[in-house]
Write a protein that holds these residues in place. Structure first.
Motif, PDB file in Angstrom:
ATOM      1  N   LEU A   1       2.124  10.064  -3.832  1.00  0.00           N
ATOM      2  CA  LEU A   1       2.439   9.125  -4.900  1.00  0.00           C
ATOM      3  C   LEU A   1       1.238   8.855  -5.804  1.00  0.00           C
ATOM      4  CD1 LEU A   1       4.575   6.406  -3.057  1.00  0.00           C
ATOM      5  CD2 LEU A   1       5.315   8.571  -4.070  1.00  0.00           C
ATOM      6  N   VAL A   2       0.041   9.193  -5.352  1.00  0.00           N
ATOM      7  CA  VAL A   2      -1.155   8.938  -6.151  1.00  0.00           C
ATOM      8  C   VAL A   2      -1.319   9.996  -7.232  1.00  0.00           C
ATOM      9  CG1 VAL A   2      -3.671   8.725  -6.120  1.00  0.00           C
ATOM     10  CG2 VAL A   2      -2.300   7.708  -4.285  1.00  0.00           C
TER      11      VAL A   2
ATOM     12  N   VAL B   1       4.246   1.813  -2.705  1.00  0.00           N
ATOM     13  CA  VAL B   1       4.130   2.139  -4.127  1.00  0.00           C
ATOM     14  C   VAL B   1       3.001   1.327  -4.756  1.00  0.00           C
ATOM     15  CG1 VAL B   1       5.249   1.836  -6.378  1.00  0.00           C
ATOM     16  CG2 VAL B   1       6.460   3.004  -4.533  1.00  0.00           C
ATOM     17  N   SER B   2       2.933   0.041  -4.394  1.00  0.00           N
ATOM     18  CA  SER B   2       1.851  -0.802  -4.905  1.00  0.00           C
ATOM     19  C   SER B   2       0.494  -0.328  -4.396  1.00  0.00           C
ATOM     20  CB  SER B   2       2.087  -2.261  -4.508  1.00  0.00           C
ATOM     21  OG  SER B   2       3.228  -2.781  -5.158  1.00  0.00           O
ATOM     22  N   VAL B   3       0.447   0.086  -3.128  1.00  0.00           N
ATOM     23  CA  VAL B   3      -0.802   0.628  -2.578  1.00  0.00           C
ATOM     24  C   VAL B   3      -1.226   1.865  -3.367  1.00  0.00           C
ATOM     25  CG1 VAL B   3      -1.850   1.757  -0.578  1.00  0.00           C
ATOM     26  CG2 VAL B   3      -0.443  -0.301  -0.259  1.00  0.00           C
TER      27      VAL B   3
ATOM     28  N   LEU C   1      -5.525   3.382  -9.728  1.00  0.00           N
ATOM     29  CA  LEU C   1      -6.292   2.633 -10.721  1.00  0.00           C
ATOM     30  C   LEU C   1      -7.764   2.515 -10.324  1.00  0.00           C
ATOM     31  CD1 LEU C   1      -3.706  -0.183 -11.493  1.00  0.00           C
ATOM     32  CD2 LEU C   1      -4.431   1.636 -13.047  1.00  0.00           C
ATOM     33  N   ALA C   2      -8.030   2.404  -9.032  1.00  0.00           N
ATOM     34  CA  ALA C   2      -9.407   2.265  -8.571  1.00  0.00           C
ATOM     35  C   ALA C   2     -10.136   3.601  -8.501  1.00  0.00           C
ATOM     36  CB  ALA C   2      -9.433   1.596  -7.200  1.00  0.00           C
ATOM     37  N   ASN C   3      -9.381   4.696  -8.402  1.00  0.00           N
ATOM     38  CA  ASN C   3      -9.986   6.023  -8.219  1.00  0.00           C
ATOM     39  C   ASN C   3      -9.314   7.039  -9.143  1.00  0.00           C
ATOM     40  OD1 ASN C   3     -11.601   5.460  -5.529  1.00  0.00           O
ATOM     41  ND2 ASN C   3      -9.545   4.664  -5.207  1.00  0.00           N
ATOM     42  N   PRO C   4      -9.605   6.987 -10.443  1.00  0.00           N
ATOM     43  CA  PRO C   4      -8.956   7.934 -11.364  1.00  0.00           C
ATOM     44  C   PRO C   4      -9.127   9.394 -10.959  1.00  0.00           C
ATOM     45  CG  PRO C   4     -10.131   6.241 -12.585  1.00  0.00           C
ATOM     46  CD  PRO C   4     -10.496   6.050 -11.135  1.00  0.00           C
TER      47      PRO C   4
ATOM     48  N   THR D   1       3.702   2.672 -12.918  1.00  0.00           N
ATOM     49  CA  THR D   1       4.821   2.098 -13.665  1.00  0.00           C
ATOM     50  C   THR D   1       5.709   1.258 -12.762  1.00  0.00           C
ATOM     51  OG1 THR D   1       4.840   3.965 -15.212  1.00  0.00           O
ATOM     52  CG2 THR D   1       6.855   2.650 -15.058  1.00  0.00           C
ATOM     53  N   ASP D   2       6.049   1.817 -11.588  1.00  0.00           N
ATOM     54  CA  ASP D   2       6.904   1.081 -10.665  1.00  0.00           C
ATOM     55  C   ASP D   2       6.236  -0.215 -10.197  1.00  0.00           C
ATOM     56  OD1 ASP D   2       8.726   3.110 -10.933  1.00  0.00           O
ATOM     57  OD2 ASP D   2       8.285   4.037  -8.986  1.00  0.00           O
ATOM     58  N   HIS D   3       4.925  -0.123  -9.932  1.00  0.00           N
ATOM     59  CA  HIS D   3       4.203  -1.312  -9.469  1.00  0.00           C
ATOM     60  C   HIS D   3       4.206  -2.420 -10.527  1.00  0.00           C
ATOM     61  CE1 HIS D   3       1.090  -3.908  -7.868  1.00  0.00           C
ATOM     62  NE2 HIS D   3       0.355  -3.708  -8.953  1.00  0.00           N
ATOM     63  N   LEU D   4       3.990  -2.028 -11.783  1.00  0.00           N
ATOM     64  CA  LEU D   4       3.927  -3.019 -12.861  1.00  0.00           C
ATOM     65  C   LEU D   4       5.276  -3.644 -13.163  1.00  0.00           C
ATOM     66  CD1 LEU D   4       1.473  -1.194 -15.310  1.00  0.00           C
ATOM     67  CD2 LEU D   4       0.962  -3.081 -13.765  1.00  0.00           C
ATOM     68  N   THR D   5       6.356  -2.943 -12.783  1.00  0.00           N
ATOM     69  CA  THR D   5       7.697  -3.484 -13.060  1.00  0.00           C
ATOM     70  C   THR D   5       8.334  -4.122 -11.833  1.00  0.00           C
ATOM     71  OG1 THR D   5       8.660  -1.278 -12.626  1.00  0.00           O
ATOM     72  CG2 THR D   5       8.113  -1.820 -14.897  1.00  0.00           C
TER      73      THR D   5
END
Length: 370
Positions: free
Chosen positions: A110-111, A165-167, A173-176, A362-366
């Motif tokens: 998922l990352v 999904v949030s993880v 975001l922390a490790n582009p 996207t899923d995390h933000l929504t």
């Protein structure tokens, strides 16, 4: 002997070598960092810092445990050496199980949104407890055209999707760099960074702005609003926050470099003063400032390179005085000097410092808040 059999022999040897005591001081630092918030909650978390140390931690000098192992085992065959070298490439992620047979699992990360065919060194039945829809949180290392589970992964049921999904979003975001394993994501990020730099230059009239630290937030708010109007799909970036010690600096440079991307540098005005008058290095605060810029591995080489390129002859005098090396020449030794003190900035391609929006983000933000 096939590659999996050889890997099953090499991995324990490598772990034993790393934990045998010869790297006790370095391993202790890594363990302290991983356990700063308390003891590991489970076996998977407990082994994670060791696995990280074995495969990825940079020892003094910039090499890894794997490099040292290879140096101490010169008789290894080419297949083993190539396999070990490939193990410096680690994939961390939240993997959704798409399916498995008796010895191979299909895992979708998922990352980075890539799918991996994974094997295990625990035998043919290692994947039997898994079913499609479940999740594995862990690490993979190369095994030829396939991948090998590294360390002890954490397994979660399918109904843990929302949490995981949030993880995955937070990890991305922390490790582009994790996301950039995906070539499409990397290409998107490079395009977005280039567009953002054009906006920066259009807004400020230059790619380098020097201002008082107290003005940084206001100037950046103006620039980001300008950028948002012109690049509505600019990707997800951390909220721009200025630490107190930067806000209180007399001067801060905002630099959007073509290669290294955007960053800000405190006390840049004093750094410019040094390159205008190297005699200032006789004063301890100026010497400490330049030394910090040079020897800080996490500090980009961009400001030093830019100041040296303004006047290479003056740069010769600056570094000759700092290093106590009369006759130092920037054009001959400048890059080597930076490589010595900032190896991380020269040992890998420069990646964008923004994260393109993945499905997990996207899923995390929504997700609905509770």
């Amino acid at each position: 002997m096939d590659l999996l059999e050889r890997a099953c022999e090499l991995k324990p040897e490598l772990v034993h070598y790393a934990t045998s005591g010869r790297f006790a001081r370095e391993l202790s630092v890594v363990l302290d960092r991983f356990y700063a918030d308390g003891a590991a909650p489970d076996e998977a978390a407990a082994f994670l810092p060791v696995d990280f140390f074995v495969h990825q931690h940079r020892l003094p000098g910039g090499d890894t445990v794997i490099d040292r192992f290879l140096d101490d085992h010169p008789g290894l065959d080419d297949v083993s050496r190539d396999l070990l070298l490939s193990w410096k490439d680690v994939v961390e992620g939240v993997f959704e199980v798409r399916g498995h047979d008796h010895d191979t699992a299909t895992l979708h990360n998922l990352v980075d949104e890539l799918t991996y065919q994974a094997r295990s060194n625990l035998g043919a039945g290692a994947f039997e407890p898994l079913s499609p829809g479940m999740f594995v949180v862990g690490r993979l290392i190369p095994l030829g055209e396939e991948w090998l589970i590294s360390g002890t992964p954490a397994v979660h049921p399918a109904d843990a999707r929302q949490t995981l999904v949030s993880v995955a979003a937070h990890v991305a975001l922390a490790n582009p760099a994790y996301v950039f394993r995906n070539p499409e994501a990397l290409a998107t990020a490079r395009r977005l960074q280039s567009e953002q730099r054009r906006c920066f230059v259009a807004y400020f009239g230059t790619d380098q702005v020097v201002c008082p630290g107290s003005e940084v937030e206001e100037r950046m708010r103006g620039y980001l609003a300008y950028q948002s109007d012109r690049i509505p799909s600019a990707g997800t970036q951390p909220v721009f926050e200025v630490p107190g010690h930067v806000r209180s600096s007399d001067t801060v440079a905002l630099i959007f470099d073509e290669t290294h991307g955007f960053a800000y540098y405190r006390d840049f005005g004093r750094l410019e003063e040094i390159f205008a008058d190297p005699r200032l290095l006789d004063r301890r605060p100026y010497r400490d400032l330049l030394s910090g810029y040079l020897r800080g591995d996490e500090v980009s080489p961009v400001p030093l390179v830019r100041l040296a390129e303004r006047d290479p002859a003056r740069a010769d005098a600056v570094f000759a005085k700092l290093l106590g090396r009369s006759g130092f020449r920037w054009d001959r030794s400048g890059e080597a000097l930076l490589r010595t003190h900032k190896p991380a900035h020269y040992t890998a391609p420069h990646l964008p410092n923004l994260t393109p929006t993945t499905q997990a983000i996207t899923d995390h933000l929504t997700l609905p808040t509770t």
